[in-house]
Design a protein around this motif. Structure first.
Motif, mmCIF file in Angstrom:
data_model
loop_
_atom_site.group_PDB
_atom_site.id
_atom_site.type_symbol
_atom_site.label_atom_id
_atom_site.label_comp_id
_atom_site.label_asym_id
_atom_site.label_seq_id
_atom_site.Cartn_x
_atom_site.Cartn_y
_atom_site.Cartn_z
ATOM 1 N N ASP A 88 0.818 -1.220 0.000
ATOM 2 C CA ASP A 88 0.000 0.000 0.000
ATOM 3 C C ASP A 88 0.848 1.265 0.000
ATOM 4 O O ASP A 88 0.456 2.282 -0.568
ATOM 5 N N ALA A 89 2.019 1.200 0.636
ATOM 6 C CA ALA A 89 2.910 2.363 0.699
ATOM 7 C C ALA A 89 3.774 2.504 -0.558
ATOM 8 O O ALA A 89 4.518 3.470 -0.695
ATOM 9 N N GLY A 90 3.701 1.527 -1.452
ATOM 10 C CA GLY A 90 4.526 1.572 -2.654
ATOM 11 C C GLY A 90 5.968 1.174 -2.402
ATOM 12 O O GLY A 90 6.862 1.526 -3.181
ATOM 13 N N ASP A 91 6.212 0.437 -1.319
ATOM 14 C CA ASP A 91 7.574 0.070 -0.948
ATOM 15 C C ASP A 91 8.004 -1.318 -1.427
ATOM 16 O O ASP A 91 9.135 -1.728 -1.165
ATOM 17 N N MET A 92 7.132 -2.029 -2.126
ATOM 18 C CA MET A 92 7.515 -3.322 -2.690
ATOM 19 C C MET A 92 8.202 -3.092 -4.029
ATOM 20 O O MET A 92 7.713 -2.358 -4.876
ATOM 21 N N TYR A 104 14.777 0.525 7.222
ATOM 22 C CA TYR A 104 13.707 -0.247 6.603
ATOM 23 C C TYR A 104 12.507 0.648 6.306
ATOM 24 O O TYR A 104 12.335 1.703 6.936
ATOM 25 N N ALA A 105 11.684 0.214 5.379
ATOM 26 C CA ALA A 105 10.439 0.918 5.083
ATOM 27 C C ALA A 105 9.614 1.056 6.369
ATOM 28 O O ALA A 105 9.715 0.205 7.275
ATOM 29 N N ASP A 106 8.817 2.084 6.429
ATOM 30 C CA ASP A 106 8.037 2.380 7.645
ATOM 31 C C ASP A 106 7.201 1.212 8.128
ATOM 32 O O ASP A 106 7.027 1.017 9.330
ATOM 33 N N ALA A 107 6.692 0.395 7.216
ATOM 34 C CA ALA A 107 5.853 -0.739 7.611
ATOM 35 C C ALA A 107 6.576 -1.686 8.557
ATOM 36 O O ALA A 107 5.961 -2.311 9.427
ATOM 37 N N PHE A 108 7.890 -1.818 8.419
ATOM 38 C CA PHE A 108 8.659 -2.701 9.303
ATOM 39 C C PHE A 108 8.655 -2.194 10.746
ATOM 40 O O PHE A 108 8.774 -2.987 11.677
ATOM 41 N N MET A 109 8.566 -0.898 10.919
ATOM 42 C CA MET A 109 8.615 -0.337 12.269
ATOM 43 C C MET A 109 7.315 -0.574 13.018
ATOM 44 O O MET A 109 7.259 -0.391 14.223
#
Length: 160
Positions: free
Chosen positions: A36-40, A153-158
């Protein structure tokens, strides 16, 4: 078995696979947030008998620039130890290399990921919010092995 890129209609099947493959649904939530964040950077699935039985995703690191993280790998229990995960990892590594990534990290079992070229030694100078003993690096660009850097890392990891 054939490997292909993820399609929008695969999302529910991937979430179900991830939730079944891991002790909690956190990995499924992580993948959704990264997507969703476009981080893939890339997501791949293994299809066996018309059904998704394996998944691998590669997410961008915010730093160092040009680095990505293998996040996560999952194979349905019925198909484990049959080479499905290995094919997903190899195909994903090849794709990411061709996209000019400079290095790939993974948080995982070193015994498994060493067979693909990930090492603790190459990651020894990296700092990370995650345990050092689970951080491995697959260097691609010259000089990326042994780099002194903080992995962001991308924000989702946090939120993981």
């Amino acid at each position: 078995m054939f490997l292909r890129f993820v399609l929008p209609e695969d999302r529910e099947a991937i979430a179900a696979l991830l939730s079944a493959a891991f002790p909690t649904s956190e990995e499924a939530l992580l993948v959704g947030r990264l997507r969703d964040a476009g981080d893939m950077v890339v997501e791949l699935v293994a299809v066996i008998d018309g059904t998704i039985q394996g998944y691998v995703g590669f997410a961008r690191h915010y730093a160092p620039k040009g680095w990505v993280s293998l996040s996560p790998l999952a194979v349905a229990r019925k198909y484990r130890r049959r080479g499905v995960g290995g094919e997903l990892v190899r195909y994903g590594l090849d794709f990411v290399r061709r996209q000019k990534a400079e290095a790939i990290t993974v948080l995982g079992d070193g015994r498994y990921y060493r067979r693909f070229g990930f090492t603790h030694k190459a990651a020894e100078n990296l700092t990370s919010p995650f345990p050092e003993e689970h951080t491995l690096l697959y260097p691609i660009a010259p000089g990326s092995a042994g780099t002194r850097a903080e992995l962001v890392y991308a924000d989702a990891f946090m939120r993981f």
